[in-house]
Design a protein around this motif. Sequence first.
Motif, mmCIF file in Angstrom:
data_model
loop_
_atom_site.group_PDB
_atom_site.id
_atom_site.type_symbol
_atom_site.label_atom_id
_atom_site.label_comp_id
_atom_site.label_asym_id
_atom_site.label_seq_id
_atom_site.Cartn_x
_atom_site.Cartn_y
_atom_site.Cartn_z
ATOM 1 N N ARG A 184 0.161 -6.316 -3.025
ATOM 2 C CA ARG A 184 -0.725 -5.925 -1.926
ATOM 3 C C ARG A 184 -0.033 -6.133 -0.576
ATOM 4 N N LEU A 185 0.698 -7.211 -0.437
ATOM 5 C CA LEU A 185 1.442 -7.442 0.809
ATOM 6 C C LEU A 185 2.397 -6.295 1.104
ATOM 7 N N LYS A 186 3.163 -5.911 0.105
ATOM 8 C CA LYS A 186 4.143 -4.838 0.303
ATOM 9 C C LYS A 186 3.461 -3.511 0.617
ATOM 10 N N ALA A 187 2.355 -3.226 -0.062
ATOM 11 C CA ALA A 187 1.666 -1.953 0.138
ATOM 12 C C ALA A 187 1.050 -1.844 1.533
ATOM 13 N N LEU A 188 0.671 -2.988 2.107
ATOM 14 C CA LEU A 188 -0.052 -2.992 3.377
ATOM 15 C C LEU A 188 0.810 -3.451 4.553
ATOM 16 N N ALA A 189 2.092 -3.605 4.322
ATOM 17 C CA ALA A 189 2.977 -4.204 5.324
ATOM 18 C C ALA A 189 2.852 -3.550 6.695
ATOM 19 N N GLN A 190 2.663 -2.238 6.723
ATOM 20 C CA GLN A 190 2.657 -1.529 8.006
ATOM 21 C C GLN A 190 1.416 -1.793 8.843
ATOM 22 N N VAL A 191 0.351 -2.321 8.239
ATOM 23 C CA VAL A 191 -0.885 -2.545 9.000
ATOM 24 C C VAL A 191 -1.212 -4.031 9.155
#
Length: 250
Positions: A184-191
Amino acid sequence: MKFSANLGFLWTDRSLPDAIRTAKAAGFDAVECHWPYETPPEQVKAALEETGLPMLGLNTVRGNPGENGLCALPGRQPEARAAIDQAIDYATAIGAGAIHVMAGFADGPEAEAAFLENLRYARRNCPAGIDLLIEPLNRHDAPGYFLRTTDQAAAILKQLDMPGIKLMFDCYHVGRTEGDVVTRLKALAQVIGHIQFASVPSRGAPDQGELDYRFVFAKIAEMGWSQPLGAEYKPGGATDDSLGWLRSLR
């Protein structure tokens, strides 16, 4: 790896200025807090200047007893905006970097509309140097809270499409509700605007529980994350006695 002491849970037996000084002496790189409003901002600012620690963020007020935020509550716009204004004024006075806009206990399209409207108000009125954060809370600790998952929060951010509104990713809350924290961290890194942590499921210090923070912190470093991570855990006794992780996991 850098760490921030969340003074909503750590050193709560001390005044906020004294807790800031203690966090510096303990080796933290930054501080953050929950609701500092009973402490005159000039006292907090003086402690921050004395220690050289940045104040990463604070929360909007919860509201009435039993509430957990106001900004997604239909029909409560005047109170929600007063809470936002209060947080902006305090954050500006002490030089805080972010404001967590607390949604509250609510559900449905009217709650979502209220939350979006209040976040737009907050962004219009908040200085450019202060980020706004939204945070999903897990269903075990905060049943009925409006923001429940990171997917829901990401959808809210996409609808807003406004710079300076970001996700507060709490590894503890995600671990309790969604699991698969690193993915989840990697998937949401941009926000993501800020990352917090505590052990799962007890919310104690991070060197216990089912989540291996040595692994998690290494993956966060691999993401290129360089900001302090927020230690928002319940020490279960004297804070000083819970800090072994600060040496072993750094």
